[in-house]
Design a protein around this motif. Structure first.
Motif, PDB file in Angstrom:
ATOM      1  N   ASP A 152     -14.637  13.168  15.672  1.00  0.00           N
ATOM      2  CA  ASP A 152     -15.066  13.503  14.309  1.00  0.00           C
ATOM      3  C   ASP A 152     -13.974  13.167  13.281  1.00  0.00           C
ATOM      4  OD1 ASP A 152     -17.467  14.531  15.334  1.00  0.00           O
ATOM      5  OD2 ASP A 152     -16.522  16.472  15.707  1.00  0.00           O
ATOM      6  N   MET A 153     -13.209  12.101  13.553  1.00  0.00           N
ATOM      7  CA  MET A 153     -12.178  11.709  12.597  1.00  0.00           C
ATOM      8  C   MET A 153     -12.811  11.159  11.326  1.00  0.00           C
ATOM      9  SD  MET A 153      -8.940   9.091  13.094  1.00  0.00           S
ATOM     10  CE  MET A 153      -9.847   7.559  12.937  1.00  0.00           C
ATOM     11  N   GLY A 154     -13.891  10.405  11.488  1.00  0.00           N
ATOM     12  CA  GLY A 154     -14.572   9.848  10.325  1.00  0.00           C
ATOM     13  C   GLY A 154     -13.851   8.632   9.772  1.00  0.00           C
ATOM     14  N   SER A 155     -14.526   7.948   8.851  1.00  0.00           N
ATOM     15  CA  SER A 155     -13.970   6.737   8.257  1.00  0.00           C
ATOM     16  C   SER A 155     -12.837   7.080   7.303  1.00  0.00           C
ATOM     17  CB  SER A 155     -15.066   5.969   7.503  1.00  0.00           C
ATOM     18  OG  SER A 155     -16.095   5.569   8.390  1.00  0.00           O
ATOM     19  N   LEU A 156     -11.814   6.241   7.320  1.00  0.00           N
ATOM     20  CA  LEU A 156     -10.668   6.413   6.435  1.00  0.00           C
ATOM     21  C   LEU A 156     -10.433   5.115   5.668  1.00  0.00           C
ATOM     22  CD1 LEU A 156      -8.192   8.173   8.905  1.00  0.00           C
ATOM     23  CD2 LEU A 156      -9.520   9.260   7.081  1.00  0.00           C
ATOM     24  N   ALA A 157      -9.737   5.214   4.560  1.00  0.00           N
ATOM     25  CA  ALA A 157      -9.381   4.051   3.762  1.00  0.00           C
ATOM     26  C   ALA A 157      -7.894   3.787   3.890  1.00  0.00           C
ATOM     27  CB  ALA A 157      -9.766   4.263   2.289  1.00  0.00           C
ATOM     28  N   VAL A 158      -7.513   2.522   3.729  1.00  0.00           N
ATOM     29  CA  VAL A 158      -6.089   2.196   3.745  1.00  0.00           C
ATOM     30  C   VAL A 158      -5.384   3.011   2.665  1.00  0.00           C
ATOM     31  CG1 VAL A 158      -4.415   0.367   3.279  1.00  0.00           C
ATOM     32  CG2 VAL A 158      -6.432  -0.112   4.674  1.00  0.00           C
ATOM     33  N   GLY A 159      -4.286   3.633   3.041  1.00  0.00           N
ATOM     34  CA  GLY A 159      -3.567   4.522   2.131  1.00  0.00           C
ATOM     35  C   GLY A 159      -3.782   5.991   2.444  1.00  0.00           C
ATOM     36  N   ASP A 160      -4.819   6.277   3.255  1.00  0.00           N
ATOM     37  CA  ASP A 160      -5.057   7.666   3.663  1.00  0.00           C
ATOM     38  C   ASP A 160      -4.057   8.070   4.746  1.00  0.00           C
ATOM     39  OD1 ASP A 160      -7.131   7.803   1.908  1.00  0.00           O
ATOM     40  OD2 ASP A 160      -8.714   7.541   3.420  1.00  0.00           O
ATOM     41  N   SER A 161      -3.966   9.373   4.952  1.00  0.00           N
ATOM     42  CA  SER A 161      -3.117   9.921   6.007  1.00  0.00           C
ATOM     43  C   SER A 161      -3.968  10.742   6.967  1.00  0.00           C
ATOM     44  CB  SER A 161      -1.997  10.786   5.418  1.00  0.00           C
ATOM     45  OG  SER A 161      -1.129  10.010   4.627  1.00  0.00           O
ATOM     46  N   TYR A 162      -3.467  10.862   8.196  1.00  0.00           N
ATOM     47  CA  TYR A 162      -4.163  11.679   9.173  1.00  0.00           C
ATOM     48  C   TYR A 162      -3.111  12.397  10.029  1.00  0.00           C
ATOM     49  CZ  TYR A 162      -7.765  13.273  12.354  1.00  0.00           C
ATOM     50  OH  TYR A 162      -8.633  14.062  13.078  1.00  0.00           O
ATOM     51  N   ALA A 163      -3.371  13.655  10.350  1.00  0.00           N
ATOM     52  CA  ALA A 163      -2.395  14.493  11.065  1.00  0.00           C
ATOM     53  C   ALA A 163      -2.481  14.239  12.564  1.00  0.00           C
ATOM     54  CB  ALA A 163      -2.637  15.969  10.745  1.00  0.00           C
ATOM     55  N   TRP A 164      -1.983  13.068  12.995  1.00  0.00           N
ATOM     56  CA  TRP A 164      -2.009  12.755  14.426  1.00  0.00           C
ATOM     57  C   TRP A 164      -1.107  13.686  15.237  1.00  0.00           C
ATOM     58  CZ3 TRP A 164      -5.645  10.023  16.515  1.00  0.00           C
ATOM     59  CH2 TRP A 164      -6.296   9.023  15.775  1.00  0.00           C
ATOM     60  N   SER A 165      -0.093  14.233  14.609  1.00  0.00           N
ATOM     61  CA  SER A 165       0.819  15.101  15.348  1.00  0.00           C
ATOM     62  C   SER A 165       0.129  16.360  15.861  1.00  0.00           C
ATOM     63  CB  SER A 165       2.004  15.486  14.458  1.00  0.00           C
ATOM     64  OG  SER A 165       1.543  16.124  13.273  1.00  0.00           O
ATOM     65  N   SER A 166      -1.001  16.708  15.247  1.00  0.00           N
ATOM     66  CA  SER A 166      -1.720  17.909  15.682  1.00  0.00           C
ATOM     67  C   SER A 166      -2.760  17.599  16.762  1.00  0.00           C
ATOM     68  CB  SER A 166      -2.410  18.575  14.484  1.00  0.00           C
ATOM     69  OG  SER A 166      -3.369  17.698  13.909  1.00  0.00           O
ATOM     70  N   HIS A 208       0.824  -1.207   0.000  1.00  0.00           N
ATOM     71  CA  HIS A 208       0.000   0.000   0.000  1.00  0.00           C
ATOM     72  C   HIS A 208       0.856   1.254   0.000  1.00  0.00           C
ATOM     73  CE1 HIS A 208      -3.405  -2.556   0.712  1.00  0.00           C
ATOM     74  NE2 HIS A 208      -2.899  -3.001   1.851  1.00  0.00           N
ATOM     75  N   TYR A 209       2.103   1.132  -0.449  1.00  0.00           N
ATOM     76  CA  TYR A 209       3.005   2.270  -0.383  1.00  0.00           C
ATOM     77  C   TYR A 209       2.814   3.177  -1.578  1.00  0.00           C
ATOM     78  CZ  TYR A 209       5.223  -0.745   3.005  1.00  0.00           C
ATOM     79  OH  TYR A 209       5.464  -1.562   4.062  1.00  0.00           O
ATOM     80  N   SER A 210       3.017   4.468  -1.338  1.00  0.00           N
ATOM     81  CA  SER A 210       2.904   5.424  -2.431  1.00  0.00           C
ATOM     82  C   SER A 210       4.204   5.586  -3.179  1.00  0.00           C
ATOM     83  CB  SER A 210       2.432   6.775  -1.891  1.00  0.00           C
ATOM     84  OG  SER A 210       3.359   7.245  -0.914  1.00  0.00           O
ATOM     85  N   SER A 211       5.316   5.269  -2.557  1.00  0.00           N
ATOM     86  CA  SER A 211       6.594   5.378  -3.249  1.00  0.00           C
ATOM     87  C   SER A 211       7.630   4.577  -2.504  1.00  0.00           C
ATOM     88  CB  SER A 211       7.047   6.845  -3.349  1.00  0.00           C
ATOM     89  OG  SER A 211       7.364   7.326  -2.055  1.00  0.00           O
ATOM     90  N   ILE A 212       8.730   4.257  -3.201  1.00  0.00           N
ATOM     91  CA  ILE A 212       9.811   3.489  -2.594  1.00  0.00           C
ATOM     92  C   ILE A 212      10.440   4.263  -1.432  1.00  0.00           C
ATOM     93  CG2 ILE A 212      12.101   2.520  -2.996  1.00  0.00           C
ATOM     94  CD1 ILE A 212       9.877   0.858  -4.115  1.00  0.00           C
ATOM     95  N   SER A 213      10.537   5.580  -1.572  1.00  0.00           N
ATOM     96  CA  SER A 213      11.159   6.356  -0.493  1.00  0.00           C
ATOM     97  C   SER A 213      10.351   6.260   0.794  1.00  0.00           C
ATOM     98  CB  SER A 213      11.284   7.828  -0.920  1.00  0.00           C
ATOM     99  OG  SER A 213      10.016   8.385  -1.192  1.00  0.00           O
ATOM    100  N   VAL A 214       9.025   6.209   0.669  1.00  0.00           N
ATOM    101  CA  VAL A 214       8.182   6.060   1.852  1.00  0.00           C
ATOM    102  C   VAL A 214       8.437   4.709   2.489  1.00  0.00           C
ATOM    103  CG1 VAL A 214       5.816   5.877   2.678  1.00  0.00           C
ATOM    104  CG2 VAL A 214       6.425   7.643   1.024  1.00  0.00           C
ATOM    105  N   ILE A 215       8.580   3.670   1.643  1.00  0.00           N
ATOM    106  CA  ILE A 215       8.812   2.321   2.164  1.00  0.00           C
ATOM    107  C   ILE A 215      10.085   2.285   2.984  1.00  0.00           C
ATOM    108  CG2 ILE A 215       9.249  -0.075   1.493  1.00  0.00           C
ATOM    109  CD1 ILE A 215       7.747   0.479  -1.079  1.00  0.00           C
ATOM    110  N   ILE A 216      11.156   2.780   2.406  1.00  0.00           N
ATOM    111  CA  ILE A 216      12.450   2.698   3.085  1.00  0.00           C
ATOM    112  C   ILE A 216      12.400   3.413   4.427  1.00  0.00           C
ATOM    113  CG2 ILE A 216      14.883   3.268   2.929  1.00  0.00           C
ATOM    114  CD1 ILE A 216      13.967   1.052   1.043  1.00  0.00           C
ATOM    115  N   SER A 217      11.812   4.585   4.441  1.00  0.00           N
ATOM    116  CA  SER A 217      11.785   5.353   5.687  1.00  0.00           C
ATOM    117  C   SER A 217      10.945   4.667   6.750  1.00  0.00           C
ATOM    118  CB  SER A 217      11.231   6.761   5.426  1.00  0.00           C
ATOM    119  OG  SER A 217       9.883   6.695   4.985  1.00  0.00           O
ATOM    120  N   MET A 218       9.920   3.934   6.335  1.00  0.00           N
ATOM    121  CA  MET A 218       9.059   3.281   7.313  1.00  0.00           C
ATOM    122  C   MET A 218       9.650   1.980   7.833  1.00  0.00           C
ATOM    123  SD  MET A 218       6.613   5.264   7.776  1.00  0.00           S
ATOM    124  CE  MET A 218       5.729   6.621   7.025  1.00  0.00           C
ATOM    125  N   LEU A 219      10.592   1.388   7.098  1.00  0.00           N
ATOM    126  CA  LEU A 219      11.097   0.080   7.479  1.00  0.00           C
ATOM    127  C   LEU A 219      12.306   0.152   8.393  1.00  0.00           C
ATOM    128  CD1 LEU A 219      10.776  -1.958   4.192  1.00  0.00           C
ATOM    129  CD2 LEU A 219       9.136  -1.625   6.018  1.00  0.00           C
TER     130      LEU A 219
END
Length: 648
Positions: free
Chosen positions: A336-350, A4-15
């Motif tokens: 009020d976060m609402g339903s999300l789909a796999v691949g979506d992002s959410y600003a938990w840091s805020s 479900h990755y959007s790019s290889i760079s995202v994968i590497i950083s998450m692993l």
């Protein structure tokens, strides 16, 4: 195995695995540290060892119910420092080492210290069910006896070495080659506690780890009043030692979930990679303690964050009182976060942190299946002229963390690996070389825990030989043909040859009626020569042998069947005979005489006459009425003749 990755760079950083100083939480570890006090060391080296042991306790979370650390000094004799349950926090341990860990200045021999570690502590004073460890800090390899070491390893004690000597010096001594940290200086060792913890005590794979504040089955909980709410069990960064009950410090597979629901309802369990939603599933809860098993298990990377969303009231109970080092300070909550789909992002840091909060929830992580390739090992032979899109080899992968697999290239522009089917397909036309050509392909993959698997695939092209594609065959030719005639254009192919030449080898029986000659665009044809003389009665069949040459030579033949084309001229009635028939108006007798004359002439002048055989009359088939009818006909004719007699 689609990620479900959007790019290889995202994968590497998450692993990239991250240690949060709490891999010892809910691990019951009994660790004996054998530290070096021999005369070869300086006081600075002793301080480096103190720093290492203190930081190791920090990483493993010293606690009566979690990790215990004992210490033994060794030179050429053993010196008891402290026991497993003497100091239960890393701060207490530091102050204890200030007075207990000193330089004794004896010789070098690890055996006395190992004897004390086994006989006095690990064989009898470890906690039931704990994982027992011997960690040796040393600058020597001298060991006068291995009796205690062998006994410890046989009893399942894990033995590791941290040394200034090369790692290879301890390969036969450690219980696993992974448990060696060698070739360092003492100053480097002092700051390497996190690396050692991750190498030995906190493996990249989870093996079997649990994450919880308290056991849900025994927790006292209160009901949550929030609805349309999301929770994010963030990694703890503040508080004593940065310890977090829900800090996922390892990689593996989420096997099960335990929880106690204060109210009935449903929630969507979620796996987050930072603020990226990697996985979610809906779970229905009834009031009380329950468990949920994941099938298949869910891939979890080190640093992942677990959470959930409830459209209605959150059913999972909240601790009625939360205190101690494992009480979370930074769980994030949003409404009020609402339903999300796999691949979506959410600003938990805020989102604002919830202080002193714990939920009646527990996660169990286990090893995922290490990636393993099957197939692809046996050499594969293919044709140089293999059709694009054809499958040429199989190298299937077994891995239950497949949603986070990252593939390497095969290393060839001609082939591509299909992750779904496990087939290797030809993507573009192979170059034709005319000789066997090997293609050495390497397919590798790493999963969410950076575990790798690879397979070598050896594909060799075989030379496609010259072929005469439309011979042998046969054609038919009438024996009345005498003009030049093209009988067949030879279709010969040789992918490795620049050109192909074909020539007449022989003809059986021998004749000059045929030849092999150039046709169009470099092709050759078999021809019947002009003024050829063919005679079915003399020769009914010829075999024309042709040899074609490219990078190799091949002979084949054409069969020519000769057909008899001699035509019999049909009889034509003479003009005089036709005229006689037309003008004849005489008596019946004259006409009959002329007809008989014509029949005789035809029989005499026709080469081929078809004479019908006489038809025998079947007397048995006659009926009485037939005989009577014939009789009456004869009587009628006679009477007619009499009536006209005088007029004739």
């Amino acid at each position: 195995m689609v990620g479900h990755y959007s790019s290889i760079s995202v994968i590497i950083s998450m692993l990239i695995a991250t240690s949060y100083g709490s891999c010892g939480v809910h691990q019951m570890l009994d660790v004996v540290v054998l530290y070096d006090t021999s005369s070869s060391l300086t006081s600075a080296d002793i301080d480096d060892q103190k720093s290492f042991i203190h930081n190791l306790g920090f990483q493993l979370y010293l606690h009566p119910d979690h990790t215990n650390i004992a210490g033994i000094g060794v030179d050429n004799s053993s010196h008891f420092g402290w026991g497993l349950r003497d100091y239960m926090t890393s701060t207490d341990l530091w102050y204890a080492m200030e007075s207990n860990l000193t330089l004794t200045g004896g010789g070098s021999d690890l055996s006395p210290g190992m004897d004390m570690a086994w006989n006095n502590i690990l064989s009898s004073n470890a906690r039931s069910g704990s994982t027992r460890w011997l960690l040796v800090l040393t600058s020597t390899t001298v060991m006068s006896s291995t009796t205690s070491l062998d006994a410890m390893k046989a009893a399942g004690v894990k033995v590791g070495f941290v040394s200034t000597q090369p790692a290879t010096s301890y390969t036969s001594l450690a219980s696993d080659s992974r448990y060696i940290f060698g070739g360092s200086t003492w100053s480097t060792i002092g700051s390497s506690a996190q690396a050692v913890a991750e190498l030995m005590f906190c493996p990249p794979y989870c093996e079997s780890f649990v994450f919880y504040y308290d056991l849900p089955s025994t927790m006292s909980v209160i009901a949550d009043t929030n609805s349309n709410v999301g929770y994010y069990l963030t990694h703890e960064t503040s508080g004593l030692n940065g310890v977090g009950a829900y800090n996922i410090h390892c990689c593996g597979a989420l096997a099960s979930l335990e929880y106690k629901a204060a109210t009935s309802g449903s929630f969507v369990l979620q796996v987050w990679r930072a603020e990226y939603l990697a996985y979610q599933t809906t779970i229905t809860a009834s009031v009380g303690y329950q468990s949920h098993t994941f099938s298949p298990k869910v891939a979890i990377a080190a640093g992942d964050v677990l959470g959930w969303y409830s459209a209605g009231v959150n059913p999972i109970g909240i601790a009625s009182n939360c205190s101690g080092e494992l009480c979370q300070k930074e769980i994030r909550q949003v409404t009020d976060m609402g339903s999300l789909a796999v691949g979506d992002s959410y600003a938990w840091s805020s989102a604002y942190p919830m202080p002193d909060t714990a939920f009646a929830i527990k996660f169990t992580m286990v090893n995922g299946t290490v990636p393993t390739f099957s197939g692809g090992d046996a050499p594969v032979s293919i044709s140089e002229s293999l059709t694009v899109g054809s499958s040429v080899a199989v190298a299937s992968l077994t891995d239950d963390l497949g949603e986070s697999l990252v593939w390497s290239d095969l290393g060839s522009p001609y082939f591509e690996y299909n992750q779904t089917t496990g087939l290797i397909t030809l993507m573009t036309t192979l170059p034709v070389t005319g000789v066997e050509t090997p293609y050495f392909l390497s397919l590798s993959v790493f999963d969410s825990c950076l575990n790798t698997a690879s397979v070598a695939i050896n594909i060799t092209t075989v030379v496609v030989p010259l072929a005469i594609n439309n011979l042998p065959t046969e054609v038919e030719l009438g024996d009345d043909t005498s003009s030049e005639t093209l009988l067949i254009v030879i279709n010969a192919t040789d992918p490795a040859a620049d050109s192909i030449s074909c020539m007449l080898t022989s003809i059986l029986p021998e004749t000059t009626n045929f030849r092999v000659d150039d046709y169009l665009n470099g092709t050759a044809g078999v021809f019947l020569n002009a003024d050829a003389e063919l005679d079915f009665k003399t020769t009914e069949e010829y075999k024309i042998f042709v040899t074609c040459t490219g990078t190799s030579s091949m002979e084949s033949f054409l069969t020519v069947r000769i057909l008899d084309k001699s035509v019999t001229t049909p009889y034509t009635v003479p003009a005089w005979a036709a005229g006689a028939i037309v003008v004849s108006v005489g008596s019946v007798g004259v006409v009959l005489a002329m007809v008989c004359f014509l029949i005789v002439v035809i029989l005499a002048t026709t080469d081929e006459a078809e004479v019908l055989p006489p038809v025998e009359e079947d007397e048995n088939a006659k009926k009485p009425v037939d005989d009577a009818a014939q009789m009456y006909k004869k009587v009628d004719k006679k009477e007619t003749y009499r009536e006209g007699f005088g007029e004739f």
